[in-house]
Design an enzyme around this catalytic site. Sequence first.
Site, short mmCIF file in Angstrom:
data_model
loop_
_atom_site.label_atom_id
_atom_site.label_comp_id
_atom_site.label_asym_id
_atom_site.label_seq_id
_atom_site.Cartn_x
_atom_site.Cartn_y
_atom_site.Cartn_z
N GLY A 32 6.47 2.23 2.75
CA GLY A 32 8.03 2.51 2.76
C GLY A 32 8.64 2.01 1.59
N GLU A 76 8.02 2.74 -10.11
CA GLU A 76 6.84 3.27 -11.09
C GLU A 76 7.49 3.62 -12.33
OE1 GLU A 76 3.80 2.47 -10.29
OE2 GLU A 76 3.73 2.56 -7.80
N PRO A 84 0.86 -1.11 0.19
CA PRO A 84 -0.17 0.05 -0.03
C PRO A 84 0.96 1.37 0.04
CG PRO A 84 -0.57 -1.61 1.63
CD PRO A 84 0.63 -2.06 1.20
N SER A 85 0.33 2.45 -0.33
CA SER A 85 1.07 3.53 -0.43
C SER A 85 1.26 3.88 1.14
CB SER A 85 -0.05 4.74 -0.84
OG SER A 85 -0.31 4.56 -2.25
N GLY A 86 2.50 4.55 1.29
CA GLY A 86 3.20 4.79 2.71
C GLY A 86 3.89 3.63 3.25
#
Length: 578
Positions: free
Chosen positions: A375, A500, A371-373
């Site tokens: 690390g 990304e 998930p985002s956040g």
Amino acid sequence: MTDMQPKWKQLLQLIRATHPPKLIFSIALFLSLLTTVAGLAIPLLASRLIDNFDLNDLNTTVISGIGIAFFVQAVAGGVSVYFLAKVGQHIIASLREQLWRKLLVLPVSYYDAHETGDAVSRMTNDTGVIKNLITEHFTGFITGIISVVGAIIILFYLDWPLTLVMFSIIPLALLFLIPIGKKMANISRNLQKETAGFSAHLTRVISEVRLVKASNAEDREWRKGQSGIKRLYALGLREGVIQALMSPLVSSLIIVVLVLIIGYGGVRVTSGAMTPGELAAFFIYLFQIIMPITQIVVFSTQFQKTVGATEKVLSILSLDGEDFQDGSEVNSLDHSLVIQKVSFGYQPEAPILEDVSFTAKKGEVTAIVGPSGSGKTTMFSLIEQFYSPTSGDIRYGEEPISTYNLKSWRTIIGYVSQESPLYAGTIKDNLTYGLDGDIPIEKIHAAAEMAYADTFIQSLTDGYETEVGERGIKLSGGQRQRIAIARALLRDPEILMLDEATSSLDSQSEIVVQQALKNLMKGRTTLVIAHRLSTIVDADQIIFLDKGKVTGIGTHDELFQQHTLYRDFARQQLKTDV
């Protein structure tokens, strides 16, 4: 340079560190002294001319002396000003070089905590303040002191009783001028601080003007800017009030002194204690005291500003920068990248990564998802050595990467981030950025072709010489991303990190770039951050990060069967990719 040192010593040490040309400086000071001595000689010679004036028998010796004194004053004064300006420019150029070198080697953590405008202000505004002190005010200060001291000595020689009467006004003047001067210095420091803050705000807003407009934030930024302008206006008015008090006070004191000299001087001439020529010389010397005192006061005010600027410059120069040469070279490239119990947080109380361990094997693709956040990008920053882990080790083979010098270590890494940063310049400049020597154009074209960028570059009017604009604004997001990939390809890295890397590409471009990346990945240690399942499904291993912790390691099939969060992630991506 400690905080306990007197302010002037800090400034002096800062100037010494720039290695100013001492010979030129000495010649300039000597010429300044010569200029002042010539200026002091003129009234004495003029007084003799007045006392012995005769149209039928002009004293050619005195007239010649006055002419020579004027000539020496003009020539020596001009040369001394030029030499002092040269010394000042040398000091500032050297200081800016030191600052620029320091700003380039400061760690990323410094820029996390400081605005860009702050660094720009130190580099331009603060060094400019120091330059003004040296090139514009220092000359007047030195010659002013010499002129004042010389004039006072001559005044006592001409008529000491009149000189004592004239100086009787000084204690009264100091009673008013000293507190006003202190207030002015305080206002100047606040004005400088406020100007630096306003400059930083302007830099931030203008550099992100597209975000401002897209967010309809013009009114908000207008109000913040207007608030800064009003604070500067208020400080400027306070400065104006001080100047309004200072100007008539100084003028009144000058008038009082003139009245005293005219009155008592007239009495001295009438009694025969002084000659008319000596009284005339007295008036000239009086102005040779008043004018330099003004220069000395201006210097004192500028000195207070410079002390503040010096402290800010020293605050940067005293920071520890990255040492690119400390450590060994990366000689062997046949290693895996080992992450061993790594923990890290930008703030100690808020850890981003906790006890992370995995091995990115040589020649294999390791995908990091979550998930985002969680690390993921932070892990890449640690591998790049932008930051150091708070605990644990990152090793290349058996050696911790911290034992390698940064230049050598970062040379073997190719990094493509999701922001695809470009700077103002040509496409070719951006592709070869950071590479030493003249890169053959064939090699540049080959890298661009592998990144699926050559076709669109060739279609541009100027091809590889096309200007991309600030931050590459003239190119689309996908085009910028492909140039960033080509730049990484051109480095021929041993470790490839893709954050990304294909996120901005359309489906057709992504297929081609993915194939190019697969060719590039052969024989290299590759780490990939991606949200698209198509990017990671063929990875040799997948690391699932959740809230800074590794909660699963395996292939796509293994994690899909055993890891609930990964299965939900994969199913969501399957819907997205369809």
